[in-house]
Design a protein around this motif. Structure first.
Motif, PDB file in Angstrom:
ATOM      1  N   THR A   8       0.829  -1.207   0.000  1.00 29.60           N
ATOM      2  CA  THR A   8       0.000   0.000   0.000  1.00 29.60           C
ATOM      3  C   THR A   8       0.862   1.254   0.000  1.00 29.60           C
ATOM      4  OG1 THR A   8      -1.758  -1.171   1.180  1.00 29.60           O
ATOM      5  CG2 THR A   8      -1.846   1.236   1.199  1.00 29.60           C
ATOM      6  N   GLN A   9       0.464   2.181  -0.854  1.00 29.44           N
ATOM      7  CA  GLN A   9       1.228   3.428  -1.036  1.00 29.44           C
ATOM      8  C   GLN A   9       0.286   4.619  -0.881  1.00 29.44           C
ATOM      9  OE1 GLN A   9       2.662   4.691  -5.152  1.00 29.44           O
ATOM     10  NE2 GLN A   9       4.576   3.981  -4.242  1.00 29.44           N
ATOM     11  N   ALA A  10       0.755   5.646  -0.182  1.00 27.04           N
ATOM     12  CA  ALA A  10      -0.033   6.865  -0.024  1.00 27.04           C
ATOM     13  C   ALA A  10      -0.060   7.649  -1.338  1.00 27.04           C
ATOM     14  CB  ALA A  10       0.550   7.722   1.091  1.00 27.04           C
ATOM     15  N   THR A  11      -1.037   8.537  -1.458  1.00 25.30           N
ATOM     16  CA  THR A  11      -1.133   9.425  -2.626  1.00 25.30           C
ATOM     17  C   THR A  11      -1.167  10.870  -2.129  1.00 25.30           C
ATOM     18  OG1 THR A  11      -3.553   9.531  -2.674  1.00 25.30           O
ATOM     19  CG2 THR A  11      -2.510   7.654  -3.795  1.00 25.30           C
ATOM     20  N   PHE A  17      -5.501   5.757  -1.270  1.00 28.38           N
ATOM     21  CA  PHE A  17      -4.286   4.946  -1.252  1.00 28.38           C
ATOM     22  C   PHE A  17      -4.277   4.003  -2.452  1.00 28.38           C
ATOM     23  CE2 PHE A  17      -5.530   6.193   2.936  1.00 28.38           C
ATOM     24  CZ  PHE A  17      -4.349   6.630   3.529  1.00 28.38           C
ATOM     25  N   MET A  44      -4.552   4.132   6.181  1.00 23.31           N
ATOM     26  CA  MET A  44      -3.781   3.243   5.316  1.00 23.31           C
ATOM     27  C   MET A  44      -4.038   1.774   5.668  1.00 23.31           C
ATOM     28  SD  MET A  44       0.336   3.167   4.518  1.00 23.31           S
ATOM     29  CE  MET A  44       0.308   4.596   3.420  1.00 23.31           C
TER      30      MET A  44
END
Length: 248
Positions: A8-11, A17, A44
């Motif tokens: 999982t990657q933040a935006t 996400f 997240m």
């Protein structure tokens, strides 16, 4: 072995996400753009949990009607998810989002790995997912429809397994499914004493409904609350229960 890896990657948006996933650990399969309610803490973690549940139960990326067992391996990018599954987390507000990992998929193996190299330099399929509320884990109960199930109920079922299978969550889940959906299941009444009724009233709760599986001589107790119909416990039947139709 059935394997699923997510990262999982933040935006730029604090509520959105990107959850990358693959089920072959060689090349990426897709990315889920997941949006979480703005008033939610630990967004997240919620995004990764909901994406995993979506992949397992709606996309069936590890097979139709999959159940967590020793051959299912899920690699997550957030250590809090493993703690939630093991019941070692202090994040109680996330428990309902992790319920699927503690019931239907309780038997799977979980590993934490933040290595995202497999997802680099790729243009995978993209899906959008909006999180509105936790999605409960359900079983189909004869005569009443779908009822949600908690970790507590599954753990009670596991204790009733034969010694050679005791503690196996996958077998407990299958047993619970069979017990609840069997054609012999019928609603019954219970001769409750005044102290039992008062205890429920003091907690502001209804006593619940009782369903008997005569083949296994087991009672399944269903209660209604804000989450809908819930299977709250199971135990052996005794003489306190009676056939409601016959009594009427």
């Amino acid at each position: 072995m059935n394997k699923l890896k997510v990262f999982t990657q933040a935006t730029d948006s604090p509520d959105t996400f990107l959850v990358y996933w693959t089920n072959n650990l060689i090349s990426p399969k897709g990315v889920i753009k997941t949006t979480v309610p703005e008033n939610m803490d630990d967004k997240m973690i919620v995004a990764e949990l909901r994406a995993i549940q979506y992949l397992l139960e709606e996309r069936s990326v590890l097979g139709e009607h999959a159940i967590g067992n020793a051959h299912m391996h899920i690699t997550v990018s957030l250590g809090a998810i493993k703690k939630l599954k093991l019941g070692r987390s202090d994040k109680a507000h996330l428990a309902r989002y992790a319920e699927f990992l503690c019931t239907r998929f309780a038997g799977c193996q979980i590993e934490v790995d933040k290595d995202d190299r497999v997802f680099k330099d790729s243009a995978p399929e993209q899906t959008e997912l909006m999180v509105t509320a936790p999605v409960p884990e359900n079983v189909e109960m004869r005569g009443i429809g779908r009822v949600s199930v908690t970790r507590h109920v599954l753990e009670r079922m596991a204790k009733r397994l034969p010694t050679d299978r005791a503690g196996d969550p996958a077998k407990a889940w299958k047993m619970l499914q069979r017990m609840a959906s069997d054609p012999s299941v019928r609603e019954v009444g219970r001769n409750s004493d005044v102290f039992t009724r008062l205890a429920f009233l003091k907690r502001g709760q209804a006593e619940g409904r009782y369903f008997l599986n005569p083949k296994m001589n087991m009672i399944l107790v269903v209660a209604d609350n804000a989450r809908g119909k819930n299977l709250v416990t199971t135990y052996s039947a005794n003489s306190r229960f009676f056939n409601m139709t016959a009594a009427a």
